[in-house]
Design an enzyme around this catalytic site. Structure first.
Site, PDB file in Angstrom:
ATOM      1  N   CYS A 187      37.561  15.359  54.222  1.00 46.54           N
ATOM      2  CA  CYS A 187      37.551  14.709  52.641  1.00 46.54           C
ATOM      3  C   CYS A 187      36.998  13.418  52.447  1.00 46.54           C
ATOM      4  CB  CYS A 187      38.807  14.619  52.408  1.00 46.54           C
ATOM      5  SG  CYS A 187      39.997  16.172  52.601  1.00 46.54           S
ATOM      6  N   CYS A 202      33.131  12.534  51.410  1.00 48.51           N
ATOM      7  CA  CYS A 202      32.731  12.519  49.955  1.00 48.51           C
ATOM      8  C   CYS A 202      33.476  11.828  49.032  1.00 48.51           C
ATOM      9  CB  CYS A 202      32.856  14.211  49.390  1.00 48.51           C
ATOM     10  SG  CYS A 202      31.510  15.144  50.246  1.00 48.51           S
ATOM     11  N   HIS A 203      34.860  11.644  49.249  1.00 50.81           N
ATOM     12  CA  HIS A 203      35.805  11.204  48.325  1.00 50.81           C
ATOM     13  C   HIS A 203      35.919   9.622  48.528  1.00 50.81           C
ATOM     14  CE1 HIS A 203      36.339  15.050  46.322  1.00 50.81           C
ATOM     15  NE2 HIS A 203      36.445  15.475  47.587  1.00 50.81           N
ATOM     16  N   MET A 236      32.003  21.464  46.321  1.00 47.46           N
ATOM     17  CA  MET A 236      33.208  21.513  46.902  1.00 47.46           C
ATOM     18  C   MET A 236      33.323  23.069  47.890  1.00 47.46           C
ATOM     19  SD  MET A 236      37.052  20.039  46.908  1.00 47.46           S
ATOM     20  CE  MET A 236      38.215  21.300  46.978  1.00 47.46           C
ATOM     21  N   HIS A 256      22.990   7.860  48.533  1.00 47.97           N
ATOM     22  CA  HIS A 256      23.226   8.691  49.749  1.00 47.97           C
ATOM     23  C   HIS A 256      22.337   8.880  50.654  1.00 47.97           C
ATOM     24  CE1 HIS A 256      26.032  11.649  51.560  1.00 47.97           C
ATOM     25  NE2 HIS A 256      25.156  12.682  51.483  1.00 47.97           N
ATOM     26  N   HIS A 316      20.580  16.069  46.755  1.00 47.42           N
ATOM     27  CA  HIS A 316      20.816  16.042  48.021  1.00 47.42           C
ATOM     28  C   HIS A 316      19.916  16.320  48.924  1.00 47.42           C
ATOM     29  CE1 HIS A 316      23.268  16.359  51.982  1.00 47.42           C
ATOM     30  NE2 HIS A 316      24.161  15.787  51.261  1.00 47.42           N
TER      31      HIS A 316
END
Length: 561
Positions: free
Chosen positions: A47, A50-51, A101, A337, A379
């Protein structure tokens, strides 16, 4: 029920929950110390990328127990994991969402989903800091430089070696692109994010999500790790010095936690300097966790381009004098990113995925060249460069949150491309993709095809497949949609076999696709003939578990994509 339908139900449930009344006396579920440690490990592995470690969100949503934010009109919105509640969280984690997700019901057990749902309703743990001394203490030099070969001791075609991440075993498989044989499986950090090549092409630098950086010497009879160092507790990026006169001299690795980067000697990984990236965002607010995302080495200056995710700041770090480090800070957009070079290798294009923008940096002038608005959550991986019949040179990105592939016009010094100048830094075309959830697009100078995956899509058939577009055509529809899972011949299991990360061979004649399934499933790499789109080889081996990213030595060394 189709995964996409389930995902829509999960999103509907989330939306309803966010609008429901929130009991002020809601309390986080109680957890034992052992449960918390187990959940912490799951969160880190599945997790945090991404978070965020502190759960403030970036590519993924904010996962703090409570949060509030202001919209553009100044209205305050409140939410958080406590507001969603245990039952809804379990559904969202289990079934995934259409926003990018994946479903975790074929990755985690029911008990693990219950545990992680409880964990994110509790206050986030703050990991310790990690100093230069900590970094130095972790440094291991297994084979000193003077004990290494002075020439290549094996007969491998090093240009066509593939460095393949074996995600769940914490290994890298070095696969011979000519024979398709595994030449070496090297123990590395957990879930290696990328492999990068030294300027000479001799060394492979691989960095795990656990912050462990390994240096592999390809000249050895059997390539192996000759040095390693731990640069932090969570990391994604590494590169070397590539400017003339500095080849292989330095390496740089960036951490997600602590938010900082480390400069090292390129041939030994001996730490030289640690630099924090904490600071103000482009919005003028302090952020405690500005993670280091992608790092690339400039070809035209002794500089690294270091992208700081949460702040939206792009750093040009001059390594010509690391004792008196000079850094240029360029404001762009959040959250930075990954990205890649344009065809000229003057401009670096990076996704600011939470802002739905691509930022382009001119490494010659040291300034922001453009901020280009795109569809939801770009992305690109490294992106893809080719010459469009109507718009000239373009750089390409896919999207996690939209079912399109975006083509952006890029400048060129070539006089024959001067007529395309009016399009520069504009989105010139959006190609309809097979679905949202794209991670990587790829082409090759010797190919007429653009390959695009969609592994994060909740629909099983889409996640199993890749689309191939004819870059000489009109892009109205894919030339072919290949179901990689079916082409592999592997048996159907509970876990979705996600087709991920197209990678070309050095000569541009083959495309390798990973099938990323469950830990206990047989994995595979499916090799296609780029000209005919037919399967040439299915690479399977009991030791090859959850292969994900693949990095061809020659293409990676020369930034060919």
């Amino acid at each position: 029920m189709k995964k996409s339908v389930v995902g829509m139900l999960a999103v509907t449930a989330m939306t309803a929950a966010m609008g429901s009344a929130f009991a002020q006396d809601a309390k986080a579920p109680e957890m034992t110390a052992a449960e918390k440690e187990t959940a912490k490990k799951i969160y880190f592995e599945r997790c945090a990328g991404c978070h965020g470690v502190l759960r403030k969100g970036a590519t993924g949503k904010n996962l703090e127990p409570h949060w509030s934010k202001k919209d553009k009109d100044g209205n305050v919105t409140e939410g958080g994991m406590l507001k969603l509640g245990q039952q809804r969280l379990e559904k969202i984690i289990g079934y995934g969402t259409d926003g990018g997700m994946v479903n975790f019901d074929d990755i985690l057990t029911k008990e693990e989903i219950t545990l992680i749902s409880k964990y994110i309703q509790n206050t986030p743990d703050v990991p310790p800091e990690y100093s230069l001394k900590d970094t130095m203490d972790s440094w291991k030099l297994m084979v000193p430089v003077d004990k290494r070969p002075t020439k290549q001791m094996n007969k491998f075609n090093l240009k066509n070696i593939m460095s393949v991440t074996l995600r769940d075993t914490g290994e890298v498989a070095l696969i011979d692109g000519d024979t398709k044989e595994i030449r070496s499986i090297v123990k590395t950090g957990y879930a290696v994010h990328i492999s990068r090549l030294s300027a000479s092409g001799r060394y492979v630098y691989v960095i795990g999500r656990d912050g462990r950086l390994s240096l592999i010497d390809l000249w050895m009879e059997k390539p192996e790790v000759v040095a390693e160092v731990k640069v932090g507790f969570d990391a994604r990026s590494v590169d070397t010095s590539k400017f003339k006169g500095f080849e292989d001299k330095y390496a740089i690795a960036g951490s997600y936690w602590p938010p900082q980067y480390v400069i090292m000697d390129g041939d030994t990984l001996k730490p030289r300097k640690v630099v924090s990236t904490r600071g103000m965002t482009v919005d003028g607010e302090y952020h405690p966790e500005p993670r280091v995302a992608s790092i690339v080495a400039s070809f035209i200056k002794p500089e690294w381009v270091v992208n700081i995710k949460e702040t939206g700041q792009i750093l040009l770090v001059d390594y010509s004098d690391i004792e008196n480090l000079k850094t240029t800070t360029i404001a762009s957009a959040k959250f930075l990113h990954d990205g890649g070079w344009d065809a000229t290798k003057r401009y670096f294009l990076v996704a600011a995925n939470a802002s739905n923008k691509i930022a382009a940096v001119d490494t010659k002038t040291g300034k922001l060249a453009a901020l280009v608005d795109t569809a939801k959550i770009p992305h690109p991986g490294r992106g893809a460069n080719f010459v469009h019949g109507k718009f000239g040179p373009v750089w390409t990105t896919g999207h996690l949150g939209a079912d399109v592939i975006t083509l952006i016009s890029t400048p060129s010094d070539d006089k024959k491309n001067a007529k395309f100048k009016e399009y520069n830094w504009k989105v010139v075309q959006e190609i309809k993709h097979i679905g949202a959830g794209n991670l990587f697009v790829k082409t090759h100078p010797k190919s007429t095809h653009l390959w695009a995956d969609a592994p994060m899509n909740p629909d099983t058939d889409i996640a199993n497949s890749v689309a191939v577009y004819d870059i000489k055509g009109d892009f109205s529809k894919p030339k072919a949609v290949l179901n990689v899972a079916k082409d592999s011949g592997l048996p159907v299991t509970k876990a979705v076999k996600r087709a991920v990360h197209p990678e070309y061979s050095a000569d541009g004649k083959e495309v390798w696709i990973s099938l990323w399934g469950g830990k206990t499933d047989q994995s595979a790499i499916v090799v296609y003939d780029d000209a005919t789109l037919k399967v040439k080889k299915v690479i399977t081996d009991p030791k090859m578990i959850t292969p994900t990213g693949k990095f061809n030595v020659y293409n990676t060394q020369h930034d060919i994509y």
